[in-house]
Scaffold this motif. Structure first.
Motif, PDB file in Angstrom:
ATOM      1  N   GLY A  17       0.842  -1.193   0.000  1.00  0.00           N
ATOM      2  CA  GLY A  17       0.000   0.000   0.000  1.00  0.00           C
ATOM      3  C   GLY A  17       0.870   1.234   0.000  1.00  0.00           C
ATOM      4  O   GLY A  17       1.741   1.395  -0.851  1.00  0.00           O
ATOM      5  N   LYS A  18       0.684   2.103   0.986  1.00  0.00           N
ATOM      6  CA  LYS A  18       1.467   3.342   1.082  1.00  0.00           C
ATOM      7  C   LYS A  18       2.677   3.194   2.004  1.00  0.00           C
ATOM      8  O   LYS A  18       3.421   4.140   2.197  1.00  0.00           O
ATOM      9  N   GLU A  19       2.882   2.011   2.570  1.00  0.00           N
ATOM     10  CA  GLU A  19       3.981   1.785   3.498  1.00  0.00           C
ATOM     11  C   GLU A  19       5.063   0.910   2.883  1.00  0.00           C
ATOM     12  O   GLU A  19       4.813   0.162   1.942  1.00  0.00           O
ATOM     13  N   PHE A  20       6.250   1.013   3.465  1.00  0.00           N
ATOM     14  CA  PHE A  20       7.361   0.149   3.087  1.00  0.00           C
ATOM     15  C   PHE A  20       7.697  -0.715   4.287  1.00  0.00           C
ATOM     16  O   PHE A  20       7.908  -0.209   5.391  1.00  0.00           O
ATOM     17  N   VAL A  21       7.705  -2.023   4.075  1.00  0.00           N
ATOM     18  CA  VAL A  21       7.895  -2.990   5.149  1.00  0.00           C
ATOM     19  C   VAL A  21       9.297  -3.582   5.042  1.00  0.00           C
ATOM     20  O   VAL A  21       9.714  -4.023   3.969  1.00  0.00           O
ATOM     21  N   VAL A  22      10.013  -3.580   6.169  1.00  0.00           N
ATOM     22  CA  VAL A  22      11.339  -4.194   6.228  1.00  0.00           C
ATOM     23  C   VAL A  22      11.155  -5.598   6.789  1.00  0.00           C
ATOM     24  O   VAL A  22      10.576  -5.784   7.861  1.00  0.00           O
ATOM     25  N   HIS A  31      18.180 -22.659   3.771  1.00  0.00           N
ATOM     26  CA  HIS A  31      17.858 -22.614   2.344  1.00  0.00           C
ATOM     27  C   HIS A  31      16.544 -21.910   2.023  1.00  0.00           C
ATOM     28  O   HIS A  31      16.379 -21.391   0.938  1.00  0.00           O
ATOM     29  N   ASP A  32      15.605 -21.922   2.944  1.00  0.00           N
ATOM     30  CA  ASP A  32      14.315 -21.278   2.727  1.00  0.00           C
ATOM     31  C   ASP A  32      14.165 -20.114   3.697  1.00  0.00           C
ATOM     32  O   ASP A  32      14.313 -20.299   4.910  1.00  0.00           O
ATOM     33  N   PRO A  33      13.871 -18.911   3.198  1.00  0.00           N
ATOM     34  CA  PRO A  33      13.749 -17.760   4.092  1.00  0.00           C
ATOM     35  C   PRO A  33      12.575 -17.907   5.056  1.00  0.00           C
ATOM     36  O   PRO A  33      11.574 -18.551   4.752  1.00  0.00           O
ATOM     37  N   ASP A  34      12.731 -17.332   6.223  1.00  0.00           N
ATOM     38  CA  ASP A  34      11.690 -17.318   7.251  1.00  0.00           C
ATOM     39  C   ASP A  34      11.505 -15.860   7.673  1.00  0.00           C
ATOM     40  O   ASP A  34      11.917 -15.452   8.748  1.00  0.00           O
ATOM     41  N   TYR A  35      10.914 -15.066   6.771  1.00  0.00           N
ATOM     42  CA  TYR A  35      10.853 -13.621   6.969  1.00  0.00           C
ATOM     43  C   TYR A  35       9.988 -13.215   8.142  1.00  0.00           C
ATOM     44  O   TYR A  35       8.924 -13.769   8.367  1.00  0.00           O
ATOM     45  N   ARG A  36      10.513 -12.215   8.869  1.00  0.00           N
ATOM     46  CA  ARG A  36       9.806 -11.617  10.002  1.00  0.00           C
ATOM     47  C   ARG A  36       9.819 -10.111   9.802  1.00  0.00           C
ATOM     48  O   ARG A  36      10.825  -9.547   9.375  1.00  0.00           O
ATOM     49  N   GLU A  37       8.712  -9.476  10.101  1.00  0.00           N
ATOM     50  CA  GLU A  37       8.605  -8.036   9.926  1.00  0.00           C
ATOM     51  C   GLU A  37       9.383  -7.307  11.018  1.00  0.00           C
ATOM     52  O   GLU A  37       9.202  -7.569  12.204  1.00  0.00           O
ATOM     53  N   LEU A  38      10.250  -6.373  10.593  1.00  0.00           N
ATOM     54  CA  LEU A  38      11.006  -5.569  11.546  1.00  0.00           C
ATOM     55  C   LEU A  38      10.386  -4.189  11.748  1.00  0.00           C
ATOM     56  O   LEU A  38      10.578  -3.583  12.786  1.00  0.00           O
ATOM     57  N   GLY A  39       9.689  -3.695  10.732  1.00  0.00           N
ATOM     58  CA  GLY A  39       9.084  -2.376  10.867  1.00  0.00           C
ATOM     59  C   GLY A  39       8.397  -1.923   9.599  1.00  0.00           C
ATOM     60  O   GLY A  39       8.622  -2.474   8.524  1.00  0.00           O
TER      61      GLY A  39
END
Length: 55
Positions: A17-22, A31-39
């Motif tokens: 949307g209007k935000e950028f998520v890190v 081998h497989d990413p396990d993404y977690r939201e930092l901000g």
């Protein structure tokens, strides 16, 4: 053996949307990413500043 060319996928910055998520994936993901939201940030520049401050 180390790959000759590979992408750094430990951190990503994506627009939602209007935000950028890190997002961050720990080294334990292997081998497989396990993404977690930092901000969430109002601009890409603010998100990149956040990532640069961590280095």
């Amino acid at each position: 053996m180390t790959p000759y060319e590979s992408e750094e996928l430990t951190t990503l910055t994506e627009q939602e949307g209007k935000e950028f998520v890190v997002l961050w994936s720990p080294e334990t993901a292997e081998h497989d990413p396990d993404y977690r939201e930092l901000g969430r940030f109002p601009t890409r520049e603010k998100a990149l500043e956040f990532l640069a401050a961590d280095q």
